[in-house]
Write a protein that holds these residues in place. Structure first.
Motif, PDB file in Angstrom:
ATOM      1  N   ASP A   4      -1.879  -3.417   2.504  1.00  0.00           N
ATOM      2  CA  ASP A   4      -1.901  -3.785   1.348  1.00  0.00           C
ATOM      3  C   ASP A   4      -0.460  -4.573   0.689  1.00  0.00           C
ATOM      4  OD1 ASP A   4      -2.094  -3.829  -1.763  1.00  0.00           O
ATOM      5  OD2 ASP A   4      -2.905  -1.758  -1.823  1.00  0.00           O
ATOM      6  N   GLU A   7       1.126  -2.887  -2.457  1.00  0.00           N
ATOM      7  CA  GLU A   7       2.144  -1.716  -1.941  1.00  0.00           C
ATOM      8  C   GLU A   7       3.599  -2.056  -1.311  1.00  0.00           C
ATOM      9  OE1 GLU A   7       0.010   1.307   0.322  1.00  0.00           O
ATOM     10  OE2 GLU A   7      -1.612   1.796  -1.270  1.00  0.00           O
ATOM     11  N   THR A  10       5.832  -3.415  -3.919  1.00  0.00           N
ATOM     12  CA  THR A  10       6.271  -2.288  -4.686  1.00  0.00           C
ATOM     13  C   THR A  10       7.403  -1.487  -3.967  1.00  0.00           C
ATOM     14  OG1 THR A  10       4.258  -2.354  -5.906  1.00  0.00           O
ATOM     15  CG2 THR A  10       5.593  -0.476  -6.365  1.00  0.00           C
ATOM     16  N   ALA A  11       6.835  -0.800  -2.795  1.00  0.00           N
ATOM     17  CA  ALA A  11       7.740  -0.121  -1.806  1.00  0.00           C
ATOM     18  C   ALA A  11       9.102  -0.900  -1.555  1.00  0.00           C
ATOM     19  CB  ALA A  11       6.889   0.280  -0.519  1.00  0.00           C
ATOM     20  N   LEU A 124       7.586   7.710  -2.121  1.00  0.00           N
ATOM     21  CA  LEU A 124       6.605   6.697  -1.699  1.00  0.00           C
ATOM     22  C   LEU A 124       5.412   7.058  -0.917  1.00  0.00           C
ATOM     23  CD1 LEU A 124       9.148   3.570  -1.022  1.00  0.00           C
ATOM     24  CD2 LEU A 124       7.670   3.831  -3.051  1.00  0.00           C
ATOM     25  N   GLU A 127       2.342   8.393  -2.394  1.00  0.00           N
ATOM     26  CA  GLU A 127       1.536   7.422  -3.299  1.00  0.00           C
ATOM     27  C   GLU A 127       0.798   6.225  -2.309  1.00  0.00           C
ATOM     28  OE1 GLU A 127       2.281   5.971  -6.899  1.00  0.00           O
ATOM     29  OE2 GLU A 127       4.230   7.228  -7.216  1.00  0.00           O
ATOM     30  N   TYR A 128       1.855   5.713  -1.363  1.00  0.00           N
ATOM     31  CA  TYR A 128       1.411   4.811  -0.558  1.00  0.00           C
ATOM     32  C   TYR A 128       0.992   4.958   0.872  1.00  0.00           C
ATOM     33  CZ  TYR A 128       3.694   2.443  -4.577  1.00  0.00           C
ATOM     34  OH  TYR A 128       3.958   1.871  -5.611  1.00  0.00           O
ATOM     35  N   HIS A 129       0.341   4.361   1.513  1.00  0.00           N
ATOM     36  CA  HIS A 129       0.043   4.049   3.099  1.00  0.00           C
ATOM     37  C   HIS A 129       1.176   4.065   3.904  1.00  0.00           C
ATOM     38  CE1 HIS A 129      -3.935   3.024   1.214  1.00  0.00           C
ATOM     39  NE2 HIS A 129      -4.245   4.340   1.979  1.00  0.00           N
ATOM     40  N   ASN A 132       2.450   0.246   5.061  1.00  0.00           N
ATOM     41  CA  ASN A 132       3.008  -0.328   3.921  1.00  0.00           C
ATOM     42  C   ASN A 132       4.499  -0.079   4.016  1.00  0.00           C
ATOM     43  OD1 ASN A 132       0.513  -1.775   3.726  1.00  0.00           O
ATOM     44  ND2 ASN A 132      -0.289  -0.157   2.441  1.00  0.00           N
TER      45      ASN A 132
END
Length: 193
Positions: A4, A7, A10-11, A124, A127-129, A132
């Motif tokens: 993504d 993502e 943002t990360a 992180l 919230e995220y994969h 990513n």
């Protein structure tokens, strides 16, 4: 595959702001003056390995001591909040010992992959994969390597004022991220109680 772009961006921004390699240019320049040579390649590789390892085993270490990722993310949001306050106001709430050599240890661990970075990585992860976050880590490590290699040139181009402006901009971004991280994870914690 949970690839993504949003993502990753943002990360990457979170890690860029927390690592604050631009703001660390004065420290890097001091190291260069003291030791003569900064080991850019080794520092970057070791920092990347530390961050990726913590991404995978950090959660297990936490569960070993009985802490869930949401609680850690909320605690992490406080650390990110205070880092942002330091960057915006130009104050120092946390004083780390100044590294004495330009070896891998002072660059890779206290400077690049410090406590704030490790906290952010686990926050992180809540919230995220994972894929990513790994890509975001690698993007930041490439940037860190470029900055380490050309810190003298960057300081000449940006000047002290330029570095201060960049720090303040990323401080505000970091502050917004800390608030978002806190609200997202506090909801999870309150629903489990």
């Amino acid at each position: 595959m949970n690839f993504d772009l949003k993502e990753i961006l943002t990360a990457s921004m979170v890690l860029f702001a927390v690592i604050d390699i631009i703001g660390s240019i004065p420290i890097i320049l001091d190291l260069r003056k003291k030791v003569g040579h900064v080991q850019s390649e080794k520092a970057s590789i070791v920092a990347a390995i530390l961050m990726i390892l913590f991404l995978f085993v950090g959660k297990e270490i936490l569960s070993l001591i009985g802490i869930d990722v949401n609680s850690f993310a909320v605690a992490g949001s406080f650390i990110i909040f205070f880092l942002a306050i330091e960057m915006i106001l130009g104050i120092q709430l946390y004083k780390d010992d100044a590294p004495e050599t330009a070896a891998v240890v002072p660059l890779a661990f206290p400077l690049i992959a410090g406590a704030g970075t490790m906290t952010s990585i686990l926050s992180l992860r809540a919230e995220y994969h994972t894929i990513n976050i790994i890509i975001a880590i690698l993007i930041n490590i490439i940037f860190v390597y470029i900055v380490l290699k050309s810190s003298g040139k960057i300081e000449k181009v940006l000047g002290k004022q330029g570095i201060n402006v960049i720090r303040k901009i990323f401080g505000v971004i970091l502050l917004a991220i800390a608030v978002k991280l806190f609200t997202a994870n506090i909801k999870e914690l309150l629903t489990t109680i």
